[in-house]
Design a protein around this motif. Structure first.
Motif, PDB file in Angstrom:
ATOM      1  N   VAL A  35       0.320  -0.814  -0.104  1.00 23.27           N
ATOM      2  CA  VAL A  35       0.201   0.009   0.244  1.00 23.27           C
ATOM      3  C   VAL A  35       0.785   0.889  -0.251  1.00 23.27           C
ATOM      4  O   VAL A  35       1.846   0.997   0.278  1.00 23.27           O
ATOM      5  CB  VAL A  35      -0.882   0.239   0.768  1.00 23.27           C
ATOM      6  CG1 VAL A  35      -1.954  -1.122   1.267  1.00 23.27           C
ATOM      7  CG2 VAL A  35      -0.924   0.010   2.605  1.00 23.27           C
TER       8      VAL A  35
ATOM      9  N   LEU B  59      -7.935   1.686  -1.865  1.00 22.92           N
ATOM     10  CA  LEU B  59      -9.240   0.044  -1.567  1.00 22.92           C
ATOM     11  C   LEU B  59      -8.968  -0.002  -3.627  1.00 22.92           C
ATOM     12  O   LEU B  59      -8.760  -1.003  -3.730  1.00 22.92           O
ATOM     13  CB  LEU B  59     -10.223   0.747  -0.746  1.00 22.92           C
ATOM     14  CG  LEU B  59     -11.273  -0.315  -0.916  1.00 22.92           C
ATOM     15  CD1 LEU B  59     -10.439  -1.375  -0.350  1.00 22.92           C
ATOM     16  CD2 LEU B  59     -12.725  -0.048  -0.473  1.00 22.92           C
TER      17      LEU B  59
ATOM     18  N   LEU C 169      -7.887  -2.860   4.233  1.00 23.43           N
ATOM     19  CA  LEU C 169      -8.420  -1.535   3.950  1.00 23.43           C
ATOM     20  C   LEU C 169      -9.850  -1.635   4.075  1.00 23.43           C
ATOM     21  O   LEU C 169     -10.380  -0.679   4.348  1.00 23.43           O
ATOM     22  CB  LEU C 169      -7.459  -0.875   2.312  1.00 23.43           C
ATOM     23  CG  LEU C 169      -6.743  -1.249   2.626  1.00 23.43           C
ATOM     24  CD1 LEU C 169      -5.809  -0.410   0.873  1.00 23.43           C
ATOM     25  CD2 LEU C 169      -5.685   0.512   2.768  1.00 23.43           C
TER      26      LEU C 169
ATOM     27  N   LEU D 278      -9.253   6.607   2.114  1.00 30.45           N
ATOM     28  CA  LEU D 278      -9.181   5.180   2.358  1.00 30.45           C
ATOM     29  C   LEU D 278      -9.855   4.243   0.764  1.00 30.45           C
ATOM     30  O   LEU D 278      -9.815   3.300   0.538  1.00 30.45           O
ATOM     31  CB  LEU D 278     -10.234   4.971   3.646  1.00 30.45           C
ATOM     32  CG  LEU D 278      -9.255   5.260   4.946  1.00 30.45           C
ATOM     33  CD1 LEU D 278     -10.354   5.384   6.002  1.00 30.45           C
ATOM     34  CD2 LEU D 278      -7.888   4.318   4.816  1.00 30.45           C
TER      35      LEU D 278
END
Length: 163
Positions: free
Chosen positions: A85, A128, A141, A124
């Motif tokens: 990430v 994602l 996530l 987020l």
């Protein structure tokens, strides 16, 4: 010592240093984000949230928040270690979460708090969508995204009751 062995030793040392730096970074980020609960004096137990904003009946007990965030911090720490990430976005999401705690509980502004939560929700969502759909990070996530969405719903109820 042979040049090849020396080069291999150098590479091994460089790899270990880089790995250690990741651990230090992840621990620092987790500790930084964890200070939000301390600075907001118990969050959902605050007098303002319980009395003035009139906590919604769907507000879970404080131990639920503590448990969920403990699990999320471990998951975030694990995601940072795996490196799948974007670290900057994870840090931004954690900073926004900390900022929300300060704005909502300390400054007692549900409206500005909702704006911060919306920004966090967008960060987020972007992470994602950018994550491989088969990666385990995607599940973690998604849990973080759902938790922020739930916090946003509670915040919206507080916004509607504060006027």
């Amino acid at each position: 010592m042979c040049g090849c062995k020396r080069y291999g030793l150098y590479l091994m040392l460089m790899f270990q240093t880089k790995r250690m730096a990741k651990w230090v970074y992840a621990i620092f980020v987790g500790l930084l984000a964890g200070t939000a609960a301390i600075t907001t004096q118990m969050g959902v137990k605050s007098d303002w949230y319980l009395n003035v904003a009139r906590a919604p009946f769907v507000t879970p007990p404080a131990w639920v928040f503590q448990t969920v965030w403990a699990v999320l911090y471990v998951a975030i720490f694990w995601m940072l270690q795996r490196g799948c990430v974007h670290r900057g976005k994870v840090l931004l999401a954690l900073v926004l979460g900390t900022l929300w705690c300060i704005v909502f509980f300390e400054c007692r502004s549900a409206v500005i708090g909702q704006s911060v939560l919306f920004l966090n929700w967008l960060v987020l969502l972007h992470m994602l969508l950018a994550t491989n759909r088969h990666a385990p990070e995607r599940v973690l996530l998604m849990l973080w995204f759902i938790w922020i969405s739930f916090a946003s719903a509670l915040n919206l109820i507080a916004v509607s009751r504060s006027y």
